[in-house]
Design a protein around this motif. Structure first.
Motif, PDB file in Angstrom:
ATOM      1  N   CYS A   1       0.839  -1.194   0.000  1.00 22.09           N
ATOM      2  CA  CYS A   1       0.000   0.000   0.000  1.00 22.09           C
ATOM      3  C   CYS A   1       0.877   1.248   0.000  1.00 22.09           C
ATOM      4  O   CYS A   1       1.180   1.809  -1.032  1.00 22.09           O
ATOM      5  CB  CYS A   1      -0.952   0.003   1.193  1.00 22.09           C
ATOM      6  SG  CYS A   1      -2.110   1.394   1.166  1.00 22.09           S
ATOM      7  N   ASN A   2       1.332   1.680   1.180  1.00 22.61           N
ATOM      8  CA  ASN A   2       2.136   2.892   1.274  1.00 22.61           C
ATOM      9  C   ASN A   2       3.604   2.631   0.963  1.00 22.61           C
ATOM     10  O   ASN A   2       4.082   1.503   1.022  1.00 22.61           O
ATOM     11  CB  ASN A   2       2.009   3.503   2.670  1.00 22.61           C
ATOM     12  CG  ASN A   2       0.738   4.310   2.811  1.00 22.61           C
ATOM     13  OD1 ASN A   2       0.573   5.343   2.183  1.00 22.61           O
ATOM     14  ND2 ASN A   2      -0.184   3.814   3.627  1.00 22.61           N
ATOM     15  N   SER A   3       4.316   3.706   0.647  1.00 28.53           N
ATOM     16  CA  SER A   3       5.753   3.661   0.430  1.00 28.53           C
ATOM     17  C   SER A   3       6.439   4.294   1.625  1.00 28.53           C
ATOM     18  O   SER A   3       6.026   5.348   2.102  1.00 28.53           O
ATOM     19  CB  SER A   3       6.106   4.425  -0.850  1.00 28.53           C
ATOM     20  OG  SER A   3       7.503   4.510  -1.027  1.00 28.53           O
TER      21      SER A   3
ATOM     22  N   MET B   1       6.618   7.978   5.491  1.00 31.86           N
ATOM     23  CA  MET B   1       5.659   7.121   4.793  1.00 31.86           C
ATOM     24  C   MET B   1       4.614   7.971   4.102  1.00 31.86           C
ATOM     25  O   MET B   1       4.208   9.012   4.608  1.00 31.86           O
ATOM     26  CB  MET B   1       4.982   6.160   5.774  1.00 31.86           C
ATOM     27  CG  MET B   1       4.011   5.183   5.106  1.00 31.86           C
ATOM     28  SD  MET B   1       3.262   4.008   6.274  1.00 31.86           S
ATOM     29  CE  MET B   1       4.579   2.820   6.456  1.00 31.86           C
ATOM     30  N   THR B   2       4.204   7.537   2.908  1.00 30.42           N
ATOM     31  CA  THR B   2       3.132   8.218   2.202  1.00 30.42           C
ATOM     32  C   THR B   2       1.819   8.054   2.966  1.00 30.42           C
ATOM     33  O   THR B   2       1.708   7.205   3.855  1.00 30.42           O
ATOM     34  CB  THR B   2       2.984   7.669   0.779  1.00 30.42           C
ATOM     35  OG1 THR B   2       2.822   6.245   0.834  1.00 30.42           O
ATOM     36  CG2 THR B   2       4.206   8.011  -0.062  1.00 30.42           C
ATOM     37  N   ALA B   3       0.818   8.863   2.601  1.00 27.89           N
ATOM     38  CA  ALA B   3      -0.416   8.928   3.381  1.00 27.89           C
ATOM     39  C   ALA B   3      -1.623   8.345   2.662  1.00 27.89           C
ATOM     40  O   ALA B   3      -2.740   8.792   2.852  1.00 27.89           O
ATOM     41  CB  ALA B   3      -0.694  10.378   3.770  1.00 27.89           C
TER      42      ALA B   3
ATOM     43  N   GLN C   1       0.297  -4.889   7.504  1.00 27.06           N
ATOM     44  CA  GLN C   1       1.488  -5.379   6.820  1.00 27.06           C
ATOM     45  C   GLN C   1       2.524  -4.272   6.657  1.00 27.06           C
ATOM     46  O   GLN C   1       3.730  -4.528   6.773  1.00 27.06           O
ATOM     47  CB  GLN C   1       1.090  -5.952   5.455  1.00 27.06           C
ATOM     48  CG  GLN C   1       2.205  -6.712   4.753  1.00 27.06           C
ATOM     49  CD  GLN C   1       1.668  -7.637   3.694  1.00 27.06           C
ATOM     50  OE1 GLN C   1       1.189  -8.731   3.994  1.00 27.06           O
ATOM     51  NE2 GLN C   1       1.736  -7.207   2.435  1.00 27.06           N
ATOM     52  N   ASP C   2       2.071  -3.041   6.395  1.00 27.62           N
ATOM     53  CA  ASP C   2       2.991  -1.897   6.366  1.00 27.62           C
ATOM     54  C   ASP C   2       3.725  -1.768   7.696  1.00 27.62           C
ATOM     55  O   ASP C   2       4.945  -1.587   7.744  1.00 27.62           O
ATOM     56  CB  ASP C   2       2.226  -0.598   6.090  1.00 27.62           C
ATOM     57  CG  ASP C   2       1.931  -0.383   4.609  1.00 27.62           C
ATOM     58  OD1 ASP C   2       2.470  -1.122   3.763  1.00 27.62           O
ATOM     59  OD2 ASP C   2       1.154   0.548   4.305  1.00 27.62           O
TER      60      ASP C   2
ATOM     61  N   THR D   1       1.205  15.042  -2.772  1.00 26.64           N
ATOM     62  CA  THR D   1       0.200  14.121  -2.255  1.00 26.64           C
ATOM     63  C   THR D   1      -0.129  13.033  -3.274  1.00 26.64           C
ATOM     64  O   THR D   1      -0.344  13.324  -4.446  1.00 26.64           O
ATOM     65  CB  THR D   1      -1.099  14.870  -1.894  1.00 26.64           C
ATOM     66  OG1 THR D   1      -0.814  15.876  -0.926  1.00 26.64           O
ATOM     67  CG2 THR D   1      -2.137  13.905  -1.325  1.00 26.64           C
ATOM     68  N   ALA D   2      -0.127  11.787  -2.820  1.00 23.31           N
ATOM     69  CA  ALA D   2      -0.536  10.654  -3.655  1.00 23.31           C
ATOM     70  C   ALA D   2      -1.834  10.098  -3.084  1.00 23.31           C
ATOM     71  O   ALA D   2      -1.948   9.901  -1.873  1.00 23.31           O
ATOM     72  CB  ALA D   2       0.540   9.578  -3.664  1.00 23.31           C
TER      73      ALA D   2
END
Length: 260
Positions: free
Chosen positions: A73-75, A95-97, A107-108, A166-167
């Motif tokens: 999911c996030n990076s 971490m990205t949001a 899992q992140d 923002t992603a």
């Protein structure tokens, strides 16, 4: 991309620093820098650990000394030192949001704890192994595991919309897709069908006017359609990484994955 604090990992704003591989890996000249690895197996206390369906651990060691990691999911990222056979990251990861469902969110968090525990690493050819406590993550070089797909003929499904820092994953984006064949682009906005012309050059696409069918698209569907069409306008840079296509125009862009 916008970064947020991660439980158990914190917030990192400064990512300066460079990796050091002194004494690391197997064999003379073993290097992780500039390479990406994808998980092939995970074990905990000698037993297989199943990752969330349709997810995979992805570790990228950038040329400027950062580790960029994903678990579905996030990076997350941090400056990394790979000396003495250990991955030493700042104990706080950026971490990205992006919003995640609960299994991928857990899992992140699981991966962030592994990476901030100074795991041991071992590189043999194109195979990388990380070990932390009773957990072992086996990975393979991305170029071996998943070669880059062709731009032409692949159905690219919209995954992420990038706007400045923002992603986000917009509602209904999984229904939007494009396919490029030579000078023609076809696809769907998630509401209407689309078609138009596109010129290809190395690392660049130039979209002409995009025509769509005229179905009314209220609410989220209309917003998604406008976002997609805005991203398919004029000159955009493109990059293919395995099964991912990134389109960028300035600080804005669209990220796609190959449809299964």
């Amino acid at each position: 991309m916008r970064m947020i604090a991660v439980a158990g990992a914190g917030l990192l704003l400064g990512l300066a620093g460079c990796g050091n591989e002194s004494g690391a890996g197997v064999g003379t000249g073993a290097s992780l820098q500039g390479r990406t690895y994808l998980s092939t197996a995970v074990t905990e206390d000698g037993k297989p650990k199943q990752l969330v369906p349709n997810s995979r651990i992805r570790l990228t060691f950038s040329d400027d000394g950062r580790l960029i990691a994903e678990a579905g999911c996030n990076s997350m990222q941090s400056a990394v030192d790979t000396g003495d056979g250990k991955l030493s990251l700042d104990k706080q990861l950026a971490m990205t949001a992006m919003g995640c469902d609960e299994p991928r969110h857990r899992q992140d968090g699981w991966l962030s704890k592994i990476l901030t525990s100074d795991p041991a690493w071992k590189l043999e050819g194109d195979r990388l192994t990380l070990t932390s406590g009773g957990t072992t993550i086996s990975l393979t070089d991305r170029e071996t595991a998943e070669p880059d797909l062709a731009l032409d003929g692949t159905k690219w499904s919209l995954e992420t919309v990038v706007s400045n820092d923002t992603a986000s994953h917009q509602v209904g984006s999984e229904k939007a897709w494009i396919t490029i064949n030579g000078e023609r682009v076809t696809g769907s906005t998630g509401c209407n069908e689309l078609q138009g012309k596109v010129a290809q050059a190395t690392g660049k696409l130039t979209f002409g006017e995009i025509a769509t069918t005229r179905r009314a698209c209220p609410g989220h569907a209309g917003k998604l359609e406008q976002t997609l069409l805005s991203g398919l306008k004029g000159d955009v840079s493109y990059q293919i990484d395995s099964n991912r296509l990134k389109l960028r125009s300035g600080a804005n862009g669209l990220d796609f994955t190959a449809a299964r």
